[in-house]
Structure formats: C-alpha cells, structure tokens
Motif scaffolding. Structure first.
Motif: not given
Length: 335
Positions: A218-236
C-alpha cells in the motif's frame, strides 16, 4: 488491434475495488474493452454494491459503460452480509463520494445475455462475487455458455484446501450454493451437447489465498501515485488488514479478486486440471463445498477447469506487482 470485451460481475467489497481499478487501467491502456459491470448482492446489499461500483469507476476515471444491478440475494437462503470483513458499506475505512453515473435500465442477468450476444465467442466473463446474477442469466438464456469466449470464477476451494466460511466452503459459493451449482449443471449440459463449449475456470482459495497484500505494498502504491483513487484504496485496505489480523492471518489482506481478474486477461498463465465440479447444497456439515471429480469417477463430462498454480515467475506476488503498476498508471497529476 481488436480489444477483448470483458464483463465483470462483482460485489464490491474491498478486493473487488482493486479488480475494478485494474480492469479500468487495462481498458484505458487499450488492452481490453470493459464492456460492462454487473453488481450482485454479496459482501454488502445490492444498493451498496451498486453505489460502491459506481464510485470506484468514477475514482478510476472509467469511461461511460453499462452498470447493471443484478441479483438482490441468494436463490434459496437468507443473505448473510459481511460488515466485519469489508465494513458496514463495503468500502472499509474509505469514504466514497456519491456518483452521478446512471445505473443501466437492464438488470444484471439481461446485461450478461445481451453483451454475450453482442460479442459471440469473444466476451470474457469474470465473476468475483456470488454466482446469483449469472445463475439468473443462464436461466434467461441457456445458450449463454456457448456464447462466451471464457468464464473465470473466483469461488470454491479445491484439493483439500480449507474453506474460509466453513471448514469446507469458500464465501462466494457459501452465500449462494444453489446458484454456483446451477452454473456447474448448465455448463455440464452445454458441454455434453457441444464439447467445443469452453469449461469455466474456477479459481478457489487453494490459489487465491496466495495473493497477499501488505501495508508495504500500500505504501509503495501511494508513493507511486498519490491520488484520490489510491488514497481510497489504501483506506479500504487498512480495514481489510484489520479483519485478517482479527482472524489470526496477520496484518495483511488476501486479495482474491484482482488475482482472478489478472488470470482472466492472461489465458494460459495458470496451471489447471479438468474436472467435473458440483456444489453440495444439502449436507449438514458440507453445504457449500465444491466437489471436484478429477479422476472421472462419476463418469460425467468435465464441466470445469480447476486452477492450481501460476506459470508467471514470482507467482501471485508478481501478479500483484502488475496490478499495482496498472492502477498507478491511472494517476493524473500528483495531489
């Protein structure tokens, strides 16, 4: 290049959200045509399932496509929801915005049939929730098996692998065993009449539990693309980590659905064996069990292929690497 038309039948659900985002990315990359979504009551009720699917499509920047409400519950038993697994609304800790996307006027079964008839021999169907809507579709049009290029189902558990709902049953099948068994019977009849009909590929827990998502991913994905989609996926996913920890699996998440979506788009990437599969619907201790005859002991036509392994070097972890890269590609400017 002709793009493969794909229909996703889902019940979002946290790992369904990953599958939706992955398929949108593959559509935007020109590798598939995401032709439609069917929303089936499963992890949450039908209203939330539809709302979640529409919201995840918006966050992923999906094109306009038909999204239909499917079966509101199982064929024969009360619908059991999973707020402890996916949250009260099916999105974990994510707060999903209300969408302006319209729900298609057709119900899910009708969308299955009409898309299959619009793309005869081409449509790839993916089921990542209960089979309730697909069971209605084959009742509406028994010729459906012969119209699909292939069907890939996240359901069941095989080769003695334990269940995740009862000792022998996987959740998608356990929710609606009668629907899953109807799929088995319809494809058996179709393949008995025409052996050229492609047997569905069943991806059970014996394979999908290898798709382990960690906080590091999750952290790697957020570092690659800090977008509303990614933030929502990380929260889920954070909610999903908490659930798995609560049942003794560790602070991680088994993300079955994006693995199955990837397999569906990469035919031949899996190791599988032909089998005659039926679902137990009456046993006091075995209801929901997927029973696979791989030795021909019943003397019945093979109505399924059972996935047992992946041919991709790195296995399920490498698949999730590809899924992450695809989802990150959806990013616009960094937030």
């Amino acid at each position: 290049m002709t793009r493969t038309p794909v229909l996703l039948d889902c019940d979002p659900g946290i790992d369904d959200a990953l599958a939706i985002a992955y398929l949108v990315a593959e559509h935007r990359a020109g590798r598939i045509d995401l032709a439609g979504l069917v929303c089936t009551a499963g992890n949450v009720g039908l209203e939330d399932t539809v709302a979640n699917a529409l919201a995840w499509l918006d966050l992923a920047g999906a094109p306009v496509l038909p999204v239909a409400a499917g079966a509101p519950g199982p064929i024969a038993v009360p619908h059991v929801l999973t707020p402890e697994t996916h949250g009260s609304r099916g999105a974990g800790h994510a707060e999903l915005a209300t969408t302006t996307r319209a729900v298609d006027a057709r119900d899910g079964a009708r969308l299955w049939v009409e898309l299959a008839r619009a793309h005869p021999g081409e449509l790839v169907g993916i089921v990542t929730g209960p089979s309730s809507s697909l069971a209605r579709a084959v009742a509406l049009d028994p010729a459906l098996p012969g119209l699909l290029a292939r069907l890939v189902v996240m359901g069941g558990t095989f080769r003695g692998h334990p269940g995740n709902t009862t000792p022998v049953s996987e959740w998608n099948v356990d929710v609606d065993p009668e629907a899953a068994d109807r799929i088995c019977r319809v494809w058996e009849d179709a393949r008995a009449a025409d052996p050229a009909v492609t047997a569905p590929l069943w991806c059970g827990l014996n394979l999908t539990e290898r798709a382990v998502w960690t906080p590091e991913r999750s952290r790697a994905l957020l570092a690659a693309a800090d977008t509303p989609l990614i933030r929502a996926l990380v929260d889920a996913l954070r909610f999903y980590f908490e659930f798995h920890e609560s049942v003794g699996e560790g602070y991680l998440a088994q993300v079955h659905d994006p693995l199955v979506a990837w397999i569906a788009l990469h035919p031949g990437s899996e190791v599988s064996e032909p089998a005659h599969v039926r679902v137990e619907c009456t046993g006091e201790h075995t209801r929901g069990m997927t029973v696979a005859d791989v030795r021909g002991q019943r003397g019945r036509v093979d109505n399924a292929r059972v996935a047992t392994d992946l041919l991709l070097p790195g296995g399920a972890g490498a698949v999730l690497d590809e899924v992450c890269a695809a989802i990150a590609s959806l990013a616009g400017p960094r937030a």
